[in-house]
Design a protein around this motif. Sequence first.
Motif, PDB file in Angstrom:
ATOM      1  N   ILE A 490       0.846 -65.761  47.138  1.00  0.00           N
ATOM      2  CA  ILE A 490       1.018 -66.746  46.303  1.00  0.00           C
ATOM      3  C   ILE A 490      -0.244 -68.240  45.667  1.00  0.00           C
ATOM      4  O   ILE A 490      -0.121 -68.044  44.789  1.00  0.00           O
ATOM      5  CB  ILE A 490       1.910 -67.491  47.014  1.00  0.00           C
ATOM      6  N   LEU A 491      -1.361 -67.427  46.767  1.00  0.00           N
ATOM      7  CA  LEU A 491      -2.743 -68.256  46.047  1.00  0.00           C
ATOM      8  C   LEU A 491      -3.254 -67.377  45.066  1.00  0.00           C
ATOM      9  O   LEU A 491      -3.563 -68.060  43.755  1.00  0.00           O
ATOM     10  CB  LEU A 491      -3.531 -68.542  47.084  1.00  0.00           C
ATOM     11  N   THR A 492      -3.068 -66.212  45.042  1.00  0.00           N
ATOM     12  CA  THR A 492      -3.727 -65.431  43.226  1.00  0.00           C
ATOM     13  C   THR A 492      -2.466 -64.844  43.094  1.00  0.00           C
ATOM     14  O   THR A 492      -2.655 -63.769  42.247  1.00  0.00           O
ATOM     15  CB  THR A 492      -4.280 -63.556  44.833  1.00  0.00           C
ATOM     16  N   ALA A 493      -1.206 -65.137  42.448  1.00  0.00           N
ATOM     17  CA  ALA A 493      -0.380 -64.644  42.119  1.00  0.00           C
ATOM     18  C   ALA A 493      -0.505 -64.674  40.430  1.00  0.00           C
ATOM     19  O   ALA A 493      -0.283 -63.804  39.813  1.00  0.00           O
ATOM     20  CB  ALA A 493       1.094 -65.890  42.118  1.00  0.00           C
ATOM     21  N   PRO A 494      -0.995 -65.931  40.155  1.00  0.00           N
ATOM     22  CA  PRO A 494      -1.146 -65.525  38.029  1.00  0.00           C
ATOM     23  C   PRO A 494      -2.302 -65.041  38.329  1.00  0.00           C
ATOM     24  O   PRO A 494      -2.087 -64.391  37.012  1.00  0.00           O
ATOM     25  CB  PRO A 494      -2.256 -67.286  38.148  1.00  0.00           C
ATOM     26  N   ALA A 495      -3.837 -65.016  38.835  1.00  0.00           N
ATOM     27  CA  ALA A 495      -5.050 -64.276  38.434  1.00  0.00           C
ATOM     28  C   ALA A 495      -4.468 -62.404  38.663  1.00  0.00           C
ATOM     29  O   ALA A 495      -4.383 -61.728  38.138  1.00  0.00           O
ATOM     30  CB  ALA A 495      -6.071 -64.439  39.778  1.00  0.00           C
ATOM     31  N   LEU A 496      -3.425 -62.154  39.903  1.00  0.00           N
ATOM     32  CA  LEU A 496      -2.499 -61.390  40.445  1.00  0.00           C
ATOM     33  C   LEU A 496      -1.914 -60.400  38.427  1.00  0.00           C
ATOM     34  O   LEU A 496      -2.239 -59.320  38.525  1.00  0.00           O
ATOM     35  CB  LEU A 496      -1.806 -60.735  41.181  1.00  0.00           C
ATOM     36  N   ALA A 497      -1.041 -61.824  38.302  1.00  0.00           N
ATOM     37  CA  ALA A 497      -0.419 -61.139  37.008  1.00  0.00           C
ATOM     38  C   ALA A 497      -0.988 -61.066  36.170  1.00  0.00           C
ATOM     39  O   ALA A 497      -1.125 -60.383  35.410  1.00  0.00           O
ATOM     40  CB  ALA A 497       0.434 -62.400  36.572  1.00  0.00           C
ATOM     41  N   ARG A 498      -2.272 -61.765  35.735  1.00  0.00           N
ATOM     42  CA  ARG A 498      -3.180 -61.108  34.225  1.00  0.00           C
ATOM     43  C   ARG A 498      -3.622 -60.046  35.039  1.00  0.00           C
ATOM     44  O   ARG A 498      -4.059 -59.125  33.885  1.00  0.00           O
ATOM     45  CB  ARG A 498      -4.305 -62.502  34.588  1.00  0.00           C
ATOM     46  N   ALA A 499      -4.318 -59.523  36.158  1.00  0.00           N
ATOM     47  CA  ALA A 499      -4.974 -58.531  36.425  1.00  0.00           C
ATOM     48  C   ALA A 499      -3.558 -57.322  35.869  1.00  0.00           C
ATOM     49  O   ALA A 499      -3.783 -56.465  35.306  1.00  0.00           O
ATOM     50  CB  ALA A 499      -5.120 -58.221  38.065  1.00  0.00           C
ATOM     51  N   ALA A 500      -2.571 -57.855  35.829  1.00  0.00           N
ATOM     52  CA  ALA A 500      -1.348 -56.420  36.162  1.00  0.00           C
ATOM     53  C   ALA A 500      -1.398 -56.434  34.437  1.00  0.00           C
ATOM     54  O   ALA A 500      -1.257 -55.155  34.014  1.00  0.00           O
ATOM     55  CB  ALA A 500       0.014 -56.916  36.927  1.00  0.00           C
ATOM     56  N   ARG A 501      -1.751 -57.109  33.609  1.00  0.00           N
ATOM     57  CA  ARG A 501      -1.282 -57.096  31.858  1.00  0.00           C
ATOM     58  C   ARG A 501      -2.865 -56.619  31.881  1.00  0.00           C
ATOM     59  O   ARG A 501      -3.024 -56.999  30.377  1.00  0.00           O
ATOM     60  CB  ARG A 501      -1.413 -58.894  31.450  1.00  0.00           C
ATOM     61  N   GLY A 502      -3.484 -56.288  32.557  1.00  0.00           N
ATOM     62  CA  GLY A 502      -5.345 -56.086  32.080  1.00  0.00           C
ATOM     63  C   GLY A 502      -6.094 -56.981  31.531  1.00  0.00           C
ATOM     64  O   GLY A 502      -6.844 -57.095  30.596  1.00  0.00           O
ATOM     65  N   GLU A 503      -5.268 -58.296  31.691  1.00  0.00           N
ATOM     66  CA  GLU A 503      -6.291 -59.194  31.142  1.00  0.00           C
ATOM     67  C   GLU A 503      -7.301 -59.710  32.040  1.00  0.00           C
ATOM     68  O   GLU A 503      -7.190 -59.923  33.461  1.00  0.00           O
ATOM     69  CB  GLU A 503      -5.603 -60.984  31.198  1.00  0.00           C
ATOM     70  N   ASP A 504      -8.081 -60.452  31.653  1.00  0.00           N
ATOM     71  CA  ASP A 504      -9.777 -61.010  32.855  1.00  0.00           C
ATOM     72  C   ASP A 504      -8.826 -62.150  33.968  1.00  0.00           C
ATOM     73  O   ASP A 504      -8.231 -63.040  33.435  1.00  0.00           O
ATOM     74  CB  ASP A 504     -10.742 -61.801  32.025  1.00  0.00           C
TER      75      ASP A 504
END
Length: 593
Positions: A490-504
């Motif tokens: 839950i702490l990394t959820a926003p960053a994981l979503a960006r990673a899944a989209r191939g974003e920084d």
Amino acid sequence: MASPVTTRTVRPLDTLRFDTSGPPEITSVVTDHLLRLGAQAAGSVSGTAPTGQTVLAGGGFHPAEARTTWSEPRAGIVDEATVQAATGVMGVHGRKHGAPCGLAADYTATAAAVLTVQGLLAGLLAQARGGGPARVSTRADHAGLLTVFQYLAAAGADEGEAADIAAGGPPFTSAEGLHFELETLDPAAWATFWRALETPTDAVRSGWRPFQFRYATACAPFPRALHATTRRHPLERIRQAASNAGAQVCVLGTLAGRAAEHEDADPWRLSLLDPSGDRPGSPAPPPPGRPLAGTTVLEAGRRIQAPLAAHLLGLLGAEVIRIEPPGGDPLRGMPPTSSGVSARWLALNRGKDAVEIDIKADADRRRLREMAAEADVFLHNWAPGKASELGLDSSDLASVNPALVYAYTSGWAGRIADAPMGTDFMVQARTGVGEAVRPEGEVPAPSLMTLLDVLGGLLGAEAILAGLLQRERSGHGVHVESSLLGAAEILTAPALARAARGEDTRKPAGFRRPLPTADGWVAPCDDSAAEAAAHDLRELTTADAVQQLHADGLTATAVTTDLSGLHRDPRFAGSIGRDAHGAPAVPDPWSFV
């Protein structure tokens, strides 16, 4: 921790609907958790107002309302950055570096969101047990104080820390340039590992104490020889030395790697216990008072995660009985102390009753089962498989109390193959937290602040409240499991979503870095950071620097680096008290009306 009587997953908020609005850092987590608990969004989830509002209704309940704010008005605390600055999160997280720095993830907002859901669940639970509708208020700055509770308690103790607070700490680096965490709870394993790598004896000896106490101090000023040693050896040699010694090594994972294996699992698991059995009778209505008044919790917890979950239930009115080994919990004497009792232990366990039980003895295990037969919740964080070996798993206790909420707070929830030890820093390392909490330009590294132990404790309490509500709605006991892995997700959820989209996945260099003043540090809010960075404040006092930025239309607040004076800080006037032992006590994170 599977059990033969554990059956289908349940959603205690089925048939309820909700509306929420407010700061997206908070409301996104509230929304996600309410959906995962079975509620449906009544309309669009939107809004960027500084105050969050959530209304949860349906299923025969009167509407439960929650209000979430960053802080009291006019405190200058308006977002994640300023909450971290004022509450001491920046100061504690920055100890390893010798200067305050912010977490690049929205840690206090996430904590505030989980506390908001807890408040809603507690309000519904009180209704289900015969109480009236309630409104609950939470504040992100109070959530921030809760996340630094053990460091604040130590700072206000009668004596100093058992280990130095100075810059330094892991991760270590191999000859190939790979960064890794090392974990062991055994001083003999520590010594054997380093000697196998031909480390100077003095460095091995003097390095153990800061390593051992890094959970407590949020820093580990190791001898330089330890870092120099690992840089001389390839990772395979380091792994072999750790394996032979009984220690463990975990190479720091990336968010991209974690996103590739991430299955979007719930941060907790709730399952009915033996739904085919006799439906237990409804408990008596609670006496007037807090939502969990009349509820009994048995807690067999150690370290932070489970004891914190039980502590939160106690703040909500439950009677918490700690199960301690013969002679009592040895952590009661862990320095620093207040009136002879560990200040950190008090922060987690004040107000709890205690019973000494030898879980290795048949007679004492029978006694514990008899106590569980009369309890509402049994909570533990023993090593995987231990409860089953002891005859104290969910099936054993459900046989004597089919209405029990059986709760297990674990490290990995059995979801990661070949997982290392389920400790805070190893879970941070494996799941990419070290990348999420540090902006570009910094080596990805787990924070030495116990981020996941605390957030895992919050998740544990949330899951137990959900289990208690499910019990009220179904009439059956519930098996509940939460984990440090769930906290990391839950702490990394926003960053994981960006990673899944191939974003920084990382924030830009300098993100949430406070600005030096003549006598301290100032942290601008995130929206003011770029303009504030153009100011040279080094000749101004901190108070004058804040005034200067305010005069220029920018929002900022002073960074707390000395936790011992936080109770006098006007931003928290009257919030931080003292317990009967004289130890600092942070405010309850909710206010019910």
